[in-house]
Write a protein that holds these residues in place. Structure first.
Motif, PDB file in Angstrom:
ATOM      1  N   GLY B 412     114.397  47.122  18.666  1.00 27.25           N
ATOM      2  CA  GLY B 412     115.244  45.979  19.124  1.00 27.25           C
ATOM      3  C   GLY B 412     116.852  46.147  18.751  1.00 27.25           C
ATOM      4  N   PRO B 461     116.478  40.137  16.006  1.00 27.41           N
ATOM      5  CA  PRO B 461     115.107  40.501  15.215  1.00 27.41           C
ATOM      6  C   PRO B 461     114.793  41.957  15.712  1.00 27.41           C
ATOM      7  CG  PRO B 461     115.050  38.802  17.248  1.00 27.41           C
ATOM      8  CD  PRO B 461     116.230  39.225  16.923  1.00 27.41           C
ATOM      9  N   VAL B 463     111.918  45.321  14.609  1.00 29.12           N
ATOM     10  CA  VAL B 463     110.610  45.574  14.310  1.00 29.12           C
ATOM     11  C   VAL B 463     110.822  47.333  13.598  1.00 29.12           C
ATOM     12  CG1 VAL B 463     108.270  46.141  14.932  1.00 29.12           C
ATOM     13  CG2 VAL B 463     109.731  44.391  16.030  1.00 29.12           C
ATOM     14  N   ARG B 465     108.884  50.218  13.047  1.00 30.98           N
ATOM     15  CA  ARG B 465     107.620  50.892  13.413  1.00 30.98           C
ATOM     16  C   ARG B 465     107.188  52.146  12.737  1.00 30.98           C
ATOM     17  NH1 ARG B 465     104.272  50.246  18.142  1.00 30.98           N
ATOM     18  NH2 ARG B 465     105.660  48.729  18.793  1.00 30.98           N
ATOM     19  N   THR B 476     103.435  48.062  12.043  1.00 29.87           N
ATOM     20  CA  THR B 476     104.910  47.633  12.140  1.00 29.87           C
ATOM     21  C   THR B 476     104.867  46.499  11.205  1.00 29.87           C
ATOM     22  OG1 THR B 476     104.053  45.900  13.660  1.00 29.87           O
ATOM     23  CG2 THR B 476     104.589  48.188  14.542  1.00 29.87           C
ATOM     24  N   LYS B 478     108.094  43.069  10.731  1.00 21.18           N
ATOM     25  CA  LYS B 478     109.265  42.429  11.481  1.00 21.18           C
ATOM     26  C   LYS B 478     110.227  42.278  10.505  1.00 21.18           C
ATOM     27  CE  LYS B 478     106.671  40.135  14.979  1.00 21.18           C
ATOM     28  NZ  LYS B 478     106.031  38.701  15.324  1.00 21.18           N
ATOM     29  N   ASP B 479     111.468  42.331  10.827  1.00 19.76           N
ATOM     30  CA  ASP B 479     112.848  41.962  10.032  1.00 19.76           C
ATOM     31  C   ASP B 479     113.780  41.318  10.985  1.00 19.76           C
ATOM     32  OD1 ASP B 479     114.844  41.860   7.724  1.00 19.76           O
ATOM     33  OD2 ASP B 479     112.853  42.348   6.762  1.00 19.76           O
ATOM     34  N   THR B 480     114.960  41.235  10.383  1.00 17.27           N
ATOM     35  CA  THR B 480     116.067  41.074  11.133  1.00 17.27           C
ATOM     36  C   THR B 480     117.344  41.761  10.794  1.00 17.27           C
ATOM     37  OG1 THR B 480     116.919  39.280   9.696  1.00 17.27           O
ATOM     38  CG2 THR B 480     115.695  38.479  11.632  1.00 17.27           C
TER      39      THR B 480
END
Lengths: 292, 487
Positions: B412, B461, B463, B465, B476, B478-480
């Motif tokens: 991302g 956003p 990811v 992984r 995975t 998720k974060d920002t």
């Protein structure tokens, strides 16, 4: 309270009521279960034993000490000493290991980071902030701008001896007070400040002679800040091309610093913290990511 | 009724406490007594011997089938290994346990209390010891009234010795679930076991001895919350131990009832023999109807059936029956037993659903895990060249029993983004290549630096992984990525 002279006996159960009534339902005055009552007595006995064993009752100018001599202050000191002793195995290893090797060893790195984080919160956070981001006048330890170098060894040296302290090995890098000591006139300060601002990508004042400013820079500033404003780490002179300025990145801030510079002090921690903690702090600060 | 044993004395409330009336349950035999014995053997058998069952998990892993390893923070149940972050399985088990209790209640009232509750099971065992040593109800009542002779002291001492041995074994079995059982047994025998083991054995020995030996029915009546909840959950279709007053009343002695019959007057089947009351472990007279003290153990059914058989009457004067059926019999209708009804179907469905979810999660769980924690202070750092860096604390879990490597990729972000792991020099295709030891977790500080950019959004956003190097297992999180742009 029930009226002691007007006892009412419940017809169904044959038990006396307390006289409390809710919507026609009357509370029976059943006695307590024995196990419950005995447990209650046990708690009373426990309280009495506690008063005798432990500090309990306040007196006029002191308090009852209790026969066990229990003292939370002594317990806290003992726990602290125990903590130091528990950590000593790792602490000794850290003292004996080079900074580079600490980072390479997973277990030691984890210990150093945890130890460093705790020490940072106690000692460094007041100036550098709990996350090491600093504030105006207090360097940000998270970014890649380092006045005195950001390698493990540089950070370690700075921590040990501080900056501009009375420590024998401390490092100095004093910016001359061009305005206060009347080394430059007000116009000249204006010119050189505008020149720096123009190079650093800031808006400049209208009608200022930037060429004169450049000459002034080369004569007075380049010796420390470099011919291309890139700074010279050995004397703690910051790059003027950086996005991050310690005392604020604006034309006014530059003028203020040239006129009457601030020279911040970093304490020397070798006088106050043990070598293992200072090494842990070094690794921790380096792990912020700005380290070189 | 002159024989009412529940009569209260008028001056009772003047006393500071009411001593519980001692109950002397009499031995009985019959179907429900046999079921109780069978369940006692099964449940206690499991409890006492389960820790000794071995289960081979390979090297570096405990060989005990059921083990809660507090020290290494793992729980093992045969082929299942639970990590601390998977403790939510416990939530599922608790939900299933609660709803199962509701289902049992909807089907047959407090049968949990009567047959399976540990309080009942151990009390039953203690009562058995008591009967073996001191005799049945009549002998025990007589013994209590006797002065302290050598014989009485001997009997009492013997009883308490066996009670304490059972209680001690109960506490001992408990600690075996938390350590390698054979090792711990040897340590206990040689006084080398950890202090915590002795403390727990002490606690459980004391509680078992007190609860099963002395407090017995008082636990069910005063201490347990279930009777209160159960009363709110039951309905007229639930099977409960029920006295068929429509058939039993008017009660009277065998002789008296016969006289009534001879005179052509109505007489019930109940001959007022009090067997149902004397065998009851909680001291209930079931003929007074459903009451809080009744634990639905069915021993009164056995006792009554035995009497009915002796006097040549049909059994079932006391039986598992519903309130509804009593009404139906009075109205002359056939009794009905509706086990399958909305309530039971819903409970069963909830149990099946939660069970299915747990099974699904269990079978599909990952053997690697990643959790990401974004730095809060600072949220981002601007670099001298205008690039922006975010710091993350990433925890990788390797649930396999061998060392594994994970490649970390942050998706991302622009392609020139730099991802570094503090303390990890190894890379694979320019990405951090992180080693995690067998059956362990590793916390790594990850620094993500974006190239300088004018239009970096305030929040991107991303990811995280991780790809396992051999099997290619991918997990995975998720974060920002935060930057000083406009929100």
């Amino acid at each position: 309270m029930a009226d002691a002279h007007n006892k009412e006996v419940d017809q169904v159960s044959g038990v006396e009521t307390t006289g409390h009534e809710w919507d026609g339902l009357k509370e029976l005055n059943n006695p307590l279960p024995r196990w419950w009552l005995y447990l209650f007595y046990v708690t009373i006995a426990w309280a009495v034993v506690y008063w005798i064993l432990y500090p309990a009752w306040p007196l006029v100018s002191s308090y009852t000490k209790g026969v066990l001599g229990a003292n939370q202050r002594m317990e806290a000191i003992a726990a602290y000493d125990q903590g130091i002793a528990d950590r000593s195995e790792f602490a000794d290893k850290i003292v004996a290991t080079s900074l580079q090797d600490i980072s390479a060893d997973q277990e030691m790195l984890q210990f150093a980071l945890a130890n460093g984080q705790a020490a940072f919160g106690d000692n460094c956070a007041p100036c550098h902030g709990s996350g090491g981001t600093g504030a105006e006048g207090y360097p940000n330890l998270q970014d890649d701008t380092w006045l005195w170098g950001g390698t493990l060894d540089d950070i370690h040296t700075t921590l040990l001896h501080g900056i501009r302290t009375t420590n024998d090995d401390t490092r100095f890098g004093d910016m001359p007070a061009y305005g206060r000591d009347e080394l430059l006139s007000k116009d000249e300060i204006n010119q050189v400040s505008n020149f720096v601002a123009s190079k650093a990508g800031l808006d400049t004042d209208d009608g200022v002679d930037l060429a004169a400013g450049q000459t002034l820079y080369e004569d007075n500033c380049a010796a420390c800040h470099g011919d291309n404003l890139e700074g010279i780490q050995e004397v703690g002179a910051p790059s003027l091309m950086s996005a991050n300025y310690l005392y604020g990145k604006s034309l006014d801030a530059i003028k203020a610093q040239v006129t009457n510079p601030r020279n911040g002090v970093m304490p020397a921690w070798s006088d106050r913290l043990d070598p293992a903690t200072i090494k842990s702090l070094t690794v921790y600060v380096h792990s912020f990511g700005g380290g070189q | 009724m002159s024989t009412d044993t529940e009569t209260h004395e008028g001056s009772q409330s003047e006393e500071w406490f009411a001593s519980a009336k001692k109950i002397y349950p009499m031995a009985t035999h019959g179907l429900f007594r046999r079921i109780k014995w069978a369940l006692l053997f099964i449940t206690l058998g499991i409890y006492y011997f389960l820790p000794f069952i071995r289960y081979d998990r390979g090297p570096n892993a405990p060989g005990q089938a059921v083990l809660v390893d507090m020290e290494h923070r793992r729980a093992y149940f045969f082929f299942i290994e639970i990590w601390p972050q998977e403790v939510y399985y416990l939530t599922g088990l608790l939900i299933i346990a609660a709803v199962t209790l509701f289902l049992m209640n909807a089907v047959a009232g407090r049968i949990w209390c009567g047959y399976l509750c540990p309080q009942t099971v151990w009390t039953d065992l203690f009562l058995w010891v008591e009967r073996k040593v001191e005799g049945d109800r009549r002998e025990r009542i007589a013994l209590d009234k006797q002065p302290w002779t050598a014989g009485k002291v001997g009997k009492r001492a013997t009883k308490h010795f066996f009670w304490l041995m059972i209680a001690w074994w109960t506490g001992g079995a408990w600690v075996l679930y938390f350590n390698d059982a054979p090792t711990l047994v040897w340590q206990l025998l040689t006084f080398q076991a950890p202090m915590i083991a002795y403390i727990w054995i002490g606690i459980l020995t004391t509680t078992t001895y007190l609860l099963a030996g002395f407090m017995r029915e008082q636990v069910c009546i005063y201490m347990c919350p279930w009777p209160r909840i159960q009363a709110a959950l039951t309905d007229e279709k639930a099977l409960n131990v029920t006295y068929r007053w429509d058939r039993g009343e008017p009660r009277g002695s065998l002789k008296q009832n016969k006289k009534l019959v001879d005179q052509g007057l109505p007489a019930g089947d109940c001959i007022d023999c009090y067997q149902c009351f004397q065998v009851c472990p909680t001291g209930v007279d079931i003929r007074k109807g459903m009451q809080l003290d009744c634990i639905q153990c069915g021993l009164c059914i056995d006792a009554c059936d035995n009497i009915m058989t002796k006097i040549g009457k049909p059994t079932g004067l006391i039986a598992y029956d519903t309130d509804e059926n009593i009404e139906r019999r009075i109205e002359g209708k056939e009794p009905v037993y509706e086990i399958v009804r909305v309530r039971t179907v819903i409970y069963a469905a909830v149990i099946a659903l939660v069970g299915a979810i747990m099974l699904f999660v269990l079978l599909n769980r990952d053997f690697a895990d990643i959790s990401v924690l974004h730095d809060r202070n600072p949220i981002f750092v601007e670099q001298s060249d205008g690039s922006v860096r975010n710091g993350y604390t990433v925890r990788l879990s390797n649930k396999r029993r061998h060392e594994r490597h994970f490649m970390l990729h942050v998706e991302g972000m622009p392609p020139e983004t730099l991802v570094e792991a503090v303390g990890v020099d190894e890379t694979f295709a320019g990405r951090p290549f992180i080693e995690v030891g067998p059956d362990t977790t590793r916390e790594v500080r990850i620094l993500v630096t974006s190239p300088p950019s004018e239009d970096m959004p305030h929040s991107t956003p991303v990811v995280f992984r991780i790809t396992e190097s051999v099997m290619g297992e991918v997990v995975t999180a998720k974060d920002t990525f935060k930057a000083p742009g406009n929100p």
